[in-house]
Design a protein around this motif. Structure first.
Motif, PDB file in Angstrom:
ATOM      1  N   PRO A 249       1.292  -0.637  -0.207  1.00  0.00           N
ATOM      2  CA  PRO A 249      -0.338  -0.153  -0.471  1.00  0.00           C
ATOM      3  C   PRO A 249       0.831   1.271   0.400  1.00  0.00           C
ATOM      4  O   PRO A 249       0.508   2.314  -0.379  1.00  0.00           O
ATOM      5  CB  PRO A 249      -0.747  -0.014   1.446  1.00  0.00           C
ATOM      6  N   LYS A 250       1.655   1.083   0.746  1.00  0.00           N
ATOM      7  CA  LYS A 250       3.058   2.542   0.958  1.00  0.00           C
ATOM      8  C   LYS A 250       3.740   2.535  -0.407  1.00  0.00           C
ATOM      9  O   LYS A 250       3.416   3.892  -0.859  1.00  0.00           O
ATOM     10  CB  LYS A 250       3.605   2.249   1.767  1.00  0.00           C
ATOM     11  N   ASP A 251       3.853   1.588  -1.382  1.00  0.00           N
ATOM     12  CA  ASP A 251       4.522   1.879  -2.869  1.00  0.00           C
ATOM     13  C   ASP A 251       3.347   2.295  -3.787  1.00  0.00           C
ATOM     14  O   ASP A 251       3.699   3.166  -4.862  1.00  0.00           O
ATOM     15  CB  ASP A 251       5.610   0.418  -3.009  1.00  0.00           C
ATOM     16  N   VAL A 252       2.417   1.607  -3.324  1.00  0.00           N
ATOM     17  CA  VAL A 252       1.523   2.151  -4.450  1.00  0.00           C
ATOM     18  C   VAL A 252       0.864   3.482  -4.237  1.00  0.00           C
ATOM     19  O   VAL A 252       0.567   4.160  -5.077  1.00  0.00           O
ATOM     20  CB  VAL A 252       0.728   0.920  -4.402  1.00  0.00           C
ATOM     21  N   SER A 253       0.550   3.696  -3.051  1.00  0.00           N
ATOM     22  CA  SER A 253       0.035   5.166  -3.218  1.00  0.00           C
ATOM     23  C   SER A 253       0.986   6.247  -3.427  1.00  0.00           C
ATOM     24  O   SER A 253       0.831   6.766  -4.292  1.00  0.00           O
ATOM     25  CB  SER A 253       0.459   5.348  -0.986  1.00  0.00           C
ATOM     26  N   ALA A 254       2.480   5.847  -2.446  1.00  0.00           N
ATOM     27  CA  ALA A 254       3.524   7.004  -3.861  1.00  0.00           C
ATOM     28  C   ALA A 254       3.844   6.759  -5.583  1.00  0.00           C
ATOM     29  O   ALA A 254       3.827   8.183  -5.923  1.00  0.00           O
ATOM     30  CB  ALA A 254       4.872   6.135  -3.364  1.00  0.00           C
ATOM     31  N   MET A 255       2.969   5.870  -6.194  1.00  0.00           N
ATOM     32  CA  MET A 255       3.045   5.722  -6.869  1.00  0.00           C
ATOM     33  C   MET A 255       1.241   6.515  -7.640  1.00  0.00           C
ATOM     34  O   MET A 255       1.986   7.373  -8.704  1.00  0.00           O
ATOM     35  CB  MET A 255       3.108   4.301  -7.975  1.00  0.00           C
ATOM     36  N   LEU A 256       0.235   6.200  -6.949  1.00  0.00           N
ATOM     37  CA  LEU A 256      -0.528   6.804  -7.600  1.00  0.00           C
ATOM     38  C   LEU A 256       0.313   8.943  -7.229  1.00  0.00           C
ATOM     39  O   LEU A 256      -0.537   9.607  -8.211  1.00  0.00           O
ATOM     40  CB  LEU A 256      -1.709   6.940  -6.538  1.00  0.00           C
ATOM     41  N   GLN A 257       0.937   9.243  -5.857  1.00  0.00           N
ATOM     42  CA  GLN A 257       0.570  10.516  -6.129  1.00  0.00           C
ATOM     43  C   GLN A 257       1.577  11.424  -7.202  1.00  0.00           C
ATOM     44  O   GLN A 257       2.017  12.459  -7.616  1.00  0.00           O
ATOM     45  CB  GLN A 257       1.860  10.803  -4.533  1.00  0.00           C
ATOM     46  N   ARG A 258       2.496  10.497  -7.891  1.00  0.00           N
ATOM     47  CA  ARG A 258       3.544  10.926  -8.549  1.00  0.00           C
ATOM     48  C   ARG A 258       2.541  10.217 -10.493  1.00  0.00           C
ATOM     49  O   ARG A 258       2.935  11.480 -10.607  1.00  0.00           O
ATOM     50  CB  ARG A 258       4.881   9.622  -8.868  1.00  0.00           C
ATOM     51  N   TYR A 259       2.161   9.601 -10.314  1.00  0.00           N
ATOM     52  CA  TYR A 259       0.751  10.115 -11.171  1.00  0.00           C
ATOM     53  C   TYR A 259       0.253  10.962 -11.718  1.00  0.00           C
ATOM     54  O   TYR A 259      -0.482  11.522 -12.553  1.00  0.00           O
ATOM     55  CB  TYR A 259       0.422   8.749 -11.667  1.00  0.00           C
ATOM     56  N   GLY A 260      -0.828  11.030 -10.161  1.00  0.00           N
ATOM     57  CA  GLY A 260      -1.215  12.488 -10.423  1.00  0.00           C
ATOM     58  C   GLY A 260      -0.911  13.455 -10.435  1.00  0.00           C
ATOM     59  O   GLY A 260      -0.995  14.602 -11.596  1.00  0.00           O
ATOM     60  N   LYS A 261       0.470  13.913  -9.998  1.00  0.00           N
ATOM     61  CA  LYS A 261       1.519  15.043 -10.002  1.00  0.00           C
ATOM     62  C   LYS A 261       1.723  15.563 -11.883  1.00  0.00           C
ATOM     63  O   LYS A 261       1.873  15.927 -12.683  1.00  0.00           O
ATOM     64  CB  LYS A 261       2.589  14.476  -9.821  1.00  0.00           C
TER      65      LYS A 261
END
Length: 283
Positions: A249-261
């Motif tokens: 979850p922590k790693d996927v959350s980081a990817m989602l933040q980057r993708y949103g940006k």
């Protein structure tokens, strides 16, 4: 970090049939038939789509690790044990993108699919001439038969865009990939036309990341993200001869933040269409 490592990548190694996969598929079909269930009836009871179950029964997809457990309710305890034993006998052919089998299954059931690509046009958006240009240049070289098999597999996978009208597809593509003119001007024309065509689908959003972008969230490389029917997110990434399925979850959350940006930094939908039309006119 929760990851699964495999060999090969989705750009060059689509799933191939193996005897063990075909055997597992035949066992699943026999057990399902014995229970008097169609694929359409069985699939929702184990939490997957009928299309995905069909692929498993055809020996074209690795089954999920928990399929036997999920099948206990619709098929019965004994059938679930048989299915579990069949699953333990599965083998993979050397050189296959083993974890892409699992990602391909996740793709087919996803309610949202996000893609950021900085190496090549995303596989779901590649017209046939571009696919052939990629495999013609593959090293080590492929035989004509191998190329035809790869092209067919890629085109079949692209049916997701038409078959999943309720799935939200988002693509962020580096402009450099379009400027590269892989395969020559004629192939590039096909690419631009295909992007413009697919971008007309109401469930497909294509954005181009400009060549010059001082604020860029994609420096860690390509990203694939999928939202499952249970509304959980899974990430996927690739490198040279390797791939990673990311579930922490922590790693996927980081990817989602980057993708949103990345989506906020890329050109909007209308600006992207304008750029693609401008590039098409310049060829």
């Amino acid at each position: 970090m929760n990851v699964d490592h495999g060999g090969g990548n989705s750009n060059g190694n689509e799933p191939e049939l193996s005897d063990s996969l075909k055997t597992f598929g035949a066992v699943l079909k026999a057990l399902r038939d014995e229970a008097g269930l169609t694929q359409e009836e069985f699939a929702p009871r184990v939490g997957y789509s009928a299309h995905y179950i069909a692929k498993i029964e055809q020996g074209k997809r690795f089954p999920p690790a928990d399929l036997a457990e999920r099948a206990e309710e619709p098929l019965g305890v004994v059938a679930a044990k048989v299915l579990g034993a069949a699953a333990r006998s599965l083998t993979r052919k050397a050189g296959l993108a083993s974890w892409f089998h699992k990602w391909a299954g996740i793709e087919e059931d996803a309610v949202s699919l996000y893609t950021y690509e900085c190496r090549a046009i995303p596989g779901l958006l590649q017209p046939e001439p571009y696919i052939r240009a990629i495999f013609d240049r593959r090293l080590p070289p492929l035989s004509e038969e191998q190329i035809e098999r790869q092209v067919s597999a890629r085109l079949e996978r692209q049916q997701l865009l038409a078959n999943r009208p309720n799935t939200a597809f988002s693509f962020v593509i580096e402009q450099a990939l379009l400027e590269r003119h892989m395969g020559g001007a004629e192939v590039s024309r096909h690419v631009l036309d295909y992007l413009l065509l697919q971008g007309q689908r109401r469930n497909v959003e294509i954005q181009v990341m400009p060549l010059r972008q001082e604020d860029h969230a994609g420096v860690d490389g390509l990203m694939y993200l999928a939202e499952t029917p249970q509304h959980e997110w899974v990430g996927y990434s690739e490198g040279q001869q390797s791939s990673i399925l990311i579930t922490g979850p922590k790693d996927v959350s980081a990817m989602l933040q980057r993708y949103g940006k990345l989506r906020s930094q890329a050109l909007g939908r209308e600006a992207t269409v304008s750029l693609l039309e401008q590039m098409r006119g310049a060829l």
